[in-house]
Design a protein around this motif. Structure first.
Motif, mmCIF file in Angstrom:
data_model
loop_
_atom_site.group_PDB
_atom_site.id
_atom_site.type_symbol
_atom_site.label_atom_id
_atom_site.label_comp_id
_atom_site.label_asym_id
_atom_site.label_seq_id
_atom_site.Cartn_x
_atom_site.Cartn_y
_atom_site.Cartn_z
ATOM 1 N N UNK A 41 0.548 -1.219 0.226
ATOM 2 C CA UNK A 41 -0.354 -0.231 -0.117
ATOM 3 C C UNK A 41 0.724 1.430 -0.059
ATOM 4 N N UNK A 42 0.422 2.381 -0.530
ATOM 5 C CA UNK A 42 0.934 3.952 -0.719
ATOM 6 C C UNK A 42 0.368 4.703 -1.024
ATOM 7 N N UNK A 43 0.942 5.669 -0.981
ATOM 8 C CA UNK A 43 -0.305 7.105 -1.580
ATOM 9 C C UNK A 43 1.048 7.955 -2.680
ATOM 10 N N UNK A 44 0.616 7.690 -3.513
ATOM 11 C CA UNK A 44 0.587 8.291 -4.971
ATOM 12 C C UNK A 44 -0.219 10.068 -4.678
ATOM 13 N N UNK A 45 1.401 10.521 -5.956
ATOM 14 C CA UNK A 45 1.118 12.321 -5.996
ATOM 15 C C UNK A 45 0.346 11.734 -7.423
ATOM 16 N N UNK A 46 -0.440 12.814 -7.866
ATOM 17 C CA UNK A 46 -1.152 12.029 -9.400
ATOM 18 C C UNK A 46 -1.484 12.988 -10.498
ATOM 19 N N UNK A 47 -0.047 12.976 -10.165
ATOM 20 C CA UNK A 47 1.342 14.129 -11.015
ATOM 21 C C UNK A 47 0.640 14.755 -12.799
ATOM 22 N N UNK A 112 -4.351 15.795 -6.820
ATOM 23 C CA UNK A 112 -5.265 14.825 -6.433
ATOM 24 C C UNK A 112 -3.405 13.893 -5.635
ATOM 25 N N UNK A 113 -4.739 13.217 -4.854
ATOM 26 C CA UNK A 113 -3.139 12.150 -4.490
ATOM 27 C C UNK A 113 -4.614 10.799 -4.612
ATOM 28 N N UNK A 130 -5.157 15.908 -0.624
ATOM 29 C CA UNK A 130 -4.754 15.277 0.634
ATOM 30 C C UNK A 130 -4.207 17.084 0.737
ATOM 31 N N UNK A 131 -4.930 18.407 0.314
ATOM 32 C CA UNK A 131 -4.454 19.304 0.719
ATOM 33 C C UNK A 131 -6.101 19.586 1.837
#
Length: 153
Positions: A41-47, A112-113, A130-131
């Motif tokens: 599992x992880x958290x990614x930023x949708x760049x 968004x993340x 995430x904000x």
């Protein structure tokens, strides 16, 4: 009965970690995943999505600014010359107002993340803003899930 070990709650995403499952409720779906089926599992930023939205935002702003030029030209030509033409100047003012409304409707995109679940069959992403939350809370929750997965394997 399953014990809830940890819970993470946002406006659009609710994730519960039990001793056997990870239960995710989002506006689109409600799903549960067995911990033994998860590889990570992880958290990614949708760049990439943010960059596309930012490009569209800039194009819309350029369009609004491009509408201002004819409006200014119409205003100047309406009042310039031997006889002033108020109707042409009013049309120019209307064009500028239209440009401002386009510019004001153009909201700047946000990054968004997503919480990414890694499984043998592929990855599943659950988006959140995430904000609207504390990044430390997300990291703590992911760490709890990772430690549970480590003890499971």
């Amino acid at each position: 009965m399953e014990n809830i070990l940890s819970q993470f709650n946002l406006d659009s995403l609710d994730i519960k970690l039990t001793n056997e499952k990870l239960i995710i409720n989002s506006p689109a779906s409600s799903e549960s995943f067995a911990l033994r089926s998860l590889n990570g599992i992880g958290v990614i930023d949708l760049v990439d999505d943010y960059n596309k939205a930012l490009t569209e935002h800039k194009k819309s702003a350029q369009t609004a600014y491009a509408i201002f030029a004819p409006g200014v030209i119409l205003i100047i030509s309406g009042f310039a010359g031997e006889e002033s033409n108020v109707l042409v100047a009013l049309i120019g003012i209307g064009v500028i107002i239209f440009g401002f409304t386009l510019l004001n409707k153009n909201e700047e995109p946000t990054l968004m993340s997503a919480v990414r679940l890694m499984m043998n069959g592929g990855n599943r992403d659950f988006q959140f803003d995430k904000t609207s939350t504390n990044s430390e809370e997300v990291a703590e929750f992911v760490a709890k899930v990772e430690s549970t997965l480590t003890s499971y394997k």
